[in-house]
Write a protein that holds these residues in place. Sequence first.
Motif, PDB file in Angstrom:
ATOM      1  N   GLY A  41       0.801  -1.221   0.000  1.00 17.60           N
ATOM      2  CA  GLY A  41       0.000   0.000   0.000  1.00 17.60           C
ATOM      3  C   GLY A  41       0.828   1.263   0.000  1.00 17.60           C
ATOM      4  O   GLY A  41       2.044   1.248  -0.168  1.00 17.60           O
ATOM      5  N   THR A  42       0.161   2.381   0.215  1.00 18.65           N
ATOM      6  CA  THR A  42       0.816   3.689   0.162  1.00 18.65           C
ATOM      7  C   THR A  42       1.109   4.179   1.568  1.00 18.65           C
ATOM      8  O   THR A  42       0.264   4.100   2.449  1.00 18.65           O
ATOM      9  CB  THR A  42      -0.104   4.708  -0.551  1.00 18.65           C
ATOM     10  N   GLY A  43       2.321   4.676   1.758  1.00 13.57           N
ATOM     11  CA  GLY A  43       2.662   5.320   3.030  1.00 13.57           C
ATOM     12  C   GLY A  43       3.024   4.380   4.166  1.00 13.57           C
ATOM     13  O   GLY A  43       3.354   4.840   5.258  1.00 13.57           O
ATOM     14  N   ARG A  44       2.990   3.074   3.931  1.00  8.83           N
ATOM     15  CA  ARG A  44       3.304   2.135   5.023  1.00  8.83           C
ATOM     16  C   ARG A  44       4.807   1.939   5.190  1.00  8.83           C
ATOM     17  O   ARG A  44       5.271   1.622   6.279  1.00  8.83           O
ATOM     18  CB  ARG A  44       2.651   0.770   4.756  1.00  8.83           C
ATOM     19  N   VAL A  45       5.548   2.096   4.098  1.00 17.79           N
ATOM     20  CA  VAL A  45       7.000   1.884   4.137  1.00 17.79           C
ATOM     21  C   VAL A  45       7.696   3.156   3.667  1.00 17.79           C
ATOM     22  O   VAL A  45       7.318   3.723   2.641  1.00 17.79           O
ATOM     23  CB  VAL A  45       7.418   0.694   3.243  1.00 17.79           C
ATOM     24  N   ALA A  46       8.707   3.594   4.411  1.00 15.43           N
ATOM     25  CA  ALA A  46       9.454   4.808   4.061  1.00 15.43           C
ATOM     26  C   ALA A  46      10.829   4.439   3.528  1.00 15.43           C
ATOM     27  O   ALA A  46      11.434   3.466   3.974  1.00 15.43           O
ATOM     28  CB  ALA A  46       9.589   5.709   5.288  1.00 15.43           C
ATOM     29  N   MET A  47      11.314   5.226   2.580  1.00 17.37           N
ATOM     30  CA  MET A  47      12.680   5.094   2.083  1.00 17.37           C
ATOM     31  C   MET A  47      13.568   6.015   2.918  1.00 17.37           C
ATOM     32  O   MET A  47      13.264   7.202   3.063  1.00 17.37           O
ATOM     33  CB  MET A  47      12.767   5.488   0.612  1.00 17.37           C
ATOM     34  N   ALA A  54      29.553   2.642   1.051  1.00 18.96           N
ATOM     35  CA  ALA A  54      29.388   1.218   0.735  1.00 18.96           C
ATOM     36  C   ALA A  54      28.142   0.998  -0.106  1.00 18.96           C
ATOM     37  O   ALA A  54      27.146   1.704   0.041  1.00 18.96           O
ATOM     38  CB  ALA A  54      29.293   0.406   2.029  1.00 18.96           C
ATOM     39  N   PHE A  55      28.194   0.024  -1.003  1.00 14.35           N
ATOM     40  CA  PHE A  55      27.010  -0.365  -1.778  1.00 14.35           C
ATOM     41  C   PHE A  55      26.201  -1.300  -0.890  1.00 14.35           C
ATOM     42  O   PHE A  55      26.578  -2.438  -0.673  1.00 14.35           O
ATOM     43  CB  PHE A  55      27.438  -1.069  -3.070  1.00 14.35           C
ATOM     44  N   ASN A  56      25.081  -0.810  -0.363  1.00 15.44           N
ATOM     45  CA  ASN A  56      24.319  -1.619   0.580  1.00 15.44           C
ATOM     46  C   ASN A  56      22.904  -1.076   0.715  1.00 15.44           C
ATOM     47  O   ASN A  56      22.633   0.088   0.390  1.00 15.44           O
ATOM     48  CB  ASN A  56      24.996  -1.619   1.953  1.00 15.44           C
ATOM     49  N   ALA A  57      22.017  -1.926   1.179  1.00 13.37           N
ATOM     50  CA  ALA A  57      20.653  -1.561   1.559  1.00 13.37           C
ATOM     51  C   ALA A  57      20.221  -2.596   2.582  1.00 13.37           C
ATOM     52  O   ALA A  57      20.741  -3.714   2.589  1.00 13.37           O
ATOM     53  CB  ALA A  57      19.724  -1.575   0.356  1.00 13.37           C
ATOM     54  N   PHE A  58      19.295  -2.231   3.462  1.00  9.33           N
ATOM     55  CA  PHE A  58      18.868  -3.190   4.467  1.00  9.33           C
ATOM     56  C   PHE A  58      17.512  -2.801   5.026  1.00  9.33           C
ATOM     57  O   PHE A  58      17.019  -1.683   4.824  1.00  9.33           O
ATOM     58  CB  PHE A  58      19.904  -3.302   5.601  1.00  9.33           C
ATOM     59  N   VAL A  59      16.887  -3.764   5.704  1.00 10.77           N
ATOM     60  CA  VAL A  59      15.643  -3.511   6.437  1.00 10.77           C
ATOM     61  C   VAL A  59      15.846  -3.971   7.873  1.00 10.77           C
ATOM     62  O   VAL A  59      16.588  -4.919   8.127  1.00 10.77           O
ATOM     63  CB  VAL A  59      14.443  -4.255   5.799  1.00 10.77           C
ATOM     64  N   VAL A  60      15.204  -3.256   8.798  1.00 12.24           N
ATOM     65  CA  VAL A  60      15.268  -3.666  10.203  1.00 12.24           C
ATOM     66  C   VAL A  60      13.875  -3.949  10.745  1.00 12.24           C
ATOM     67  O   VAL A  60      13.728  -4.466  11.843  1.00 12.24           O
ATOM     68  CB  VAL A  60      15.961  -2.604  11.098  1.00 12.24           C
ATOM     69  N   ASP A  61      12.859  -3.581   9.971  1.00  8.18           N
ATOM     70  CA  ASP A  61      11.478  -3.768  10.401  1.00  8.18           C
ATOM     71  C   ASP A  61      10.603  -3.742   9.154  1.00  8.18           C
ATOM     72  O   ASP A  61      11.111  -3.785   8.041  1.00  8.18           O
ATOM     73  CB  ASP A  61      11.072  -2.656  11.392  1.00  8.18           C
ATOM     74  N   ARG A  63       8.730  -1.247   8.237  1.00  8.46           N
ATOM     75  CA  ARG A  63       8.307   0.130   7.978  1.00  8.46           C
ATOM     76  C   ARG A  63       9.306   0.978   7.206  1.00  8.46           C
ATOM     77  O   ARG A  63       8.969   2.070   6.761  1.00  8.46           O
ATOM     78  CB  ARG A  63       7.998   0.831   9.309  1.00  8.46           C
ATOM     79  N   ASN A  64      10.539   0.502   7.073  1.00 12.19           N
ATOM     80  CA  ASN A  64      11.583   1.319   6.440  1.00 12.19           C
ATOM     81  C   ASN A  64      12.491   0.471   5.561  1.00 12.19           C
ATOM     82  O   ASN A  64      12.811  -0.662   5.927  1.00 12.19           O
ATOM     83  CB  ASN A  64      12.468   1.986   7.505  1.00 12.19           C
ATOM     84  N   VAL A  65      12.891   1.061   4.430  1.00 15.13           N
ATOM     85  CA  VAL A  65      13.992   0.494   3.638  1.00 15.13           C
ATOM     86  C   VAL A  65      15.122   1.514   3.686  1.00 15.13           C
ATOM     87  O   VAL A  65      14.943   2.673   3.305  1.00 15.13           O
ATOM     88  CB  VAL A  65      13.583   0.226   2.176  1.00 15.13           C
ATOM     89  N   PHE A  66      16.279   1.086   4.205  1.00 17.10           N
ATOM     90  CA  PHE A  66      17.452   1.955   4.294  1.00 17.10           C
ATOM     91  C   PHE A  66      18.331   1.697   3.079  1.00 17.10           C
ATOM     92  O   PHE A  66      18.647   0.549   2.766  1.00 17.10           O
ATOM     93  CB  PHE A  66      18.245   1.646   5.569  1.00 17.10           C
ATOM     94  N   ILE A  67      18.743   2.776   2.397  1.00 20.38           N
ATOM     95  CA  ILE A  67      19.595   2.615   1.216  1.00 20.38           C
ATOM     96  C   ILE A  67      20.791   3.549   1.341  1.00 20.38           C
ATOM     97  O   ILE A  67      20.650   4.720   1.722  1.00 20.38           O
ATOM     98  CB  ILE A  67      18.788   2.851  -0.083  1.00 20.38           C
ATOM     99  N   HIS A  68      21.974   3.036   1.086  1.00 18.25           N
ATOM    100  CA  HIS A  68      23.198   3.824   1.226  1.00 18.25           C
ATOM    101  C   HIS A  68      23.375   4.780   0.053  1.00 18.25           C
ATOM    102  O   HIS A  68      23.029   4.450  -1.087  1.00 18.25           O
ATOM    103  CB  HIS A  68      24.413   2.894   1.272  1.00 18.25           C
ATOM    104  N   THR A  69      23.970   5.936   0.342  1.00 16.79           N
ATOM    105  CA  THR A  69      24.303   6.868  -0.742  1.00 16.79           C
ATOM    106  C   THR A  69      25.258   6.200  -1.731  1.00 16.79           C
ATOM    107  O   THR A  69      25.219   6.480  -2.929  1.00 16.79           O
ATOM    108  CB  THR A  69      24.939   8.157  -0.188  1.00 16.79           C
TER     109      THR A  69
END
Length: 280
Positions: A41-47, A54-61, A63-69
């Motif tokens: 859906g919309t608005g449930r997960v934030a970037m 470093a080339f990386n991305a991860f999730v901890v929950d 609600r969020n996707v973390f992406i490295h610069t």
Amino acid sequence: SMLVGSVAPAAAQGVPLIRDTEIENLLNDYARPVFRAAGLGTGRVAMRIVRSDAFNAFVVDGRNVFIHTGTLTQAETPNQVIGVIAHETGHIAGAHPAILRNDLKTAQSQQLLLMLLGIGLAVGGAMSGGESGREMTGVGQGVMMGGETMVVRSFLLKRRSQEAAADQAGFEYLTTTKQSGRGMLETFERLARSNIGSYGDPYMQSHPTEATRMRQLRTLVENSPYFDVRDPPELQMRHDLVRAKLFGFTRGNAEVFRRYPPSNTSLPARYARAIARNCT
């Protein structure tokens, strides 16, 4: 995604996040169709944007996707970043972070918890090509000689199956949105190349055996009717502008002018040089 991000939510609290409307808007445009395809859906997960080379991305929950610069500056196309987001979305849709957190809660000793996090650091660093991975690999090897071997192996086997499941789910989201999986394949093949020689014991990898994983993903991607779909030119331009912006902000002037010399009169090059000058 890297184990240390997935199982250590506290680590995320110390992560150097940056806020930038232009970059956030682009990432949200990349992610929105993927999240919709995953039923999120919309608005449930934030970037979220992490300042790291470093080339990386991860999730901890969920609600969020973390992406490295570093992922944005190294990825040459929007499709490569979208492939990473699709994979991480597969982890969220599969509730993998919650499963792993529960596994750690039920780990019988604090020592085992520290062991598992040590392996996480080894995998995270090595998969993103960082030196920290090789430094931490010794911690993982110490684990395998301890009395908790079967527990650790069971934990890592589960991680490998989750990574393969996230590949498959991510590819399905790309197909649903009529996008190519080429970028995801290119990204993970590159990470696999940087990973060669990092481990002795295959059980030390939280990711599936790289050759097997790449073979499975390549088969899916190459058989997709959307394999040859390319990013729209306007999206590629926005991607190039964001890469230039990040490069201008995070690198020294000399490096910026080498990568974007005055002879390059493209809009991204002019953007990078203007930012570099203003940052001095």
